[in-house]
Design an enzyme around this catalytic site. Sequence first.
Site, PDB file in Angstrom:
ATOM      1  N   GLU A 181      -2.468   2.524 -10.116  1.00 35.27           N
ATOM      2  CA  GLU A 181      -1.317   2.499  -9.206  1.00 35.27           C
ATOM      3  C   GLU A 181      -1.699   2.933  -7.789  1.00 35.27           C
ATOM      4  OE1 GLU A 181       0.552   0.975 -10.887  1.00 35.27           O
ATOM      5  OE2 GLU A 181       0.752   1.750 -12.912  1.00 35.27           O
ATOM      6  N   ASP A 368      -2.858  -7.960  -7.887  1.00 33.33           N
ATOM      7  CA  ASP A 368      -3.048  -8.063  -9.324  1.00 33.33           C
ATOM      8  C   ASP A 368      -3.570  -9.465  -9.642  1.00 33.33           C
ATOM      9  OD1 ASP A 368      -2.131  -5.512  -9.809  1.00 33.33           O
ATOM     10  OD2 ASP A 368      -0.084  -6.145 -10.278  1.00 33.33           O
TER      11      ASP A 368
END
Length: 549
Positions: A181, A368
């Site tokens: 994260e 991502d």
Amino acid sequence: MLHTHLPYLRHHGVWPVGEEWLFQAWGTSWLPVTRLLEELAAEGHRDVLTLGVTPMVAHQVADRRLGDDLGTWLGGQVWRSEEQRWHDRMPREVRDLSSFFWRRFAGLADYHEDVQRRGGLLAVWSALQDAGVIELLGGPATHPYLPLLTDPALIDAQLADGLASHARWTGAAPRGIWAPEMGYRPRGPVADATADPTTVDAHGTPTLPRTGPELPGLEEHYAAHGVSHVLVDAPTLIRAAGGAEQDWTVRPAPAAAGAPGSVVHDGVLIGDSDVVAYARDLSVAYHVWSPTAGYPGGVWYRDLYATGGYGVHPSWRVTDHTLPPDRKAVYEPERARVQTERDAEHLRGVLHGVLDGRPGELVVAAYDTELFGHWWFEGVAWLGGLLRGIAADGGLVTTTLASRRERHPPTRRLDLPESSWGYAKGHASWVTAETRPMWQELRRAEDRARTALAGGAGADAARAQVARELALLASSDWPFMVTRGNSAGYAADRVADHAAQLHRLCDAIEVGRVEERLVAEIAVRDDAPADVTHLLAALDPAGTARRPA
């Protein structure tokens, strides 16, 4: 930079999350991105990009049963194309797309079979790194949210077991990691995610009490494990350089030379350490994907959510964001292909606009991996067009972070603030009133595991499984899924399930009646991380140093 991560999904449900989620990412993103990288390698491209692969992804793509099932899943997508061809309730334009989808998924099925023959994705990724095409990043064992972990020994164990897992399939520990994260925490007491916040600002960011001891900053843990560079989000460096707060959901303009925002154009040494932080450049990255906009929302691109019902692939385009799915226009692959070329050329122009006045400086565009091919159907084609365009451009060059650090060692030092990539760049995406019970469950499980495992006596397989359940419970994905409202029930079930299995095992260990059947029943489903040597040592530092079964 691409971040390849999903939580552990093997044997935990099938549809719509569970293994279906894994196959969607693996089949429509990881495979086509890897095929693109192999094509670029064959064309002679080197130092193309940095690819993060988390231990949970590595464990699952190495699983033979899952690999076989992905082949079946891809075959199912080919069969769906045939269903679409003869779907008598769909317009002819939708039925005519069946051949397009048939060719796409049949090609992916063939490529998957070829990759499996060559040893699987891990072997291909490792070969690409050995050839100098990519740099591979690793990470902690189960992708925990490190800023809110309160036990330094468990942070070290997550790193040690995760980096060792990476070394087993690549031959060497990674030099860099994509911190889960993009979370960072400096030296000091840890915020207590189990407690009610003292305040919550307008963005939902909680101010949490800090009552524990002063703990090492995360860079101290990274340095101790040989990690030389990590990724953070732009506001982390901008705040450290004295930049003002702003609405981080909106794409910022490129910073003027010398302004705090320009700090993102090179790495910085974190505090007194030799660990370098590189930051995602939001002024560039947000052209592709942001909280509010980006290329995938273009009107010619396929709309993932306009499905048309059972028996067809999503076959409608974005058209207009104000329209409901049943009023979207039918997808036109050729128009979408042309748009990917335009958007790749546009981003190349953006890069020139940012970098032409900064000779020798850097843009980190980080996403991502799942964005390319899954969330953005045309994303792999766009990525290929961008990378080939840069290679042909005399004014731009691609690089991996490892190459950049070697060629241009940073000299600037900054003390970084606590931060993440999440909403408002703090803890708001992981800590809310709804997720607080998850953090409380995690702390109870940590305490229970330490108590049950104290002394290191017997039941090696059960002890190892306790460590696995605790590690899986700590995944950052579960609270994030709740705050985002994405399959929140599934996330809550996973937390409850791992906690329940941990307590069952601890009960058996504490009374000295561990049944092999019980351990095997749990271990057959939760077999990751494979090696929990360091996690066990962290939970029972006084125990005998045995390698678990």
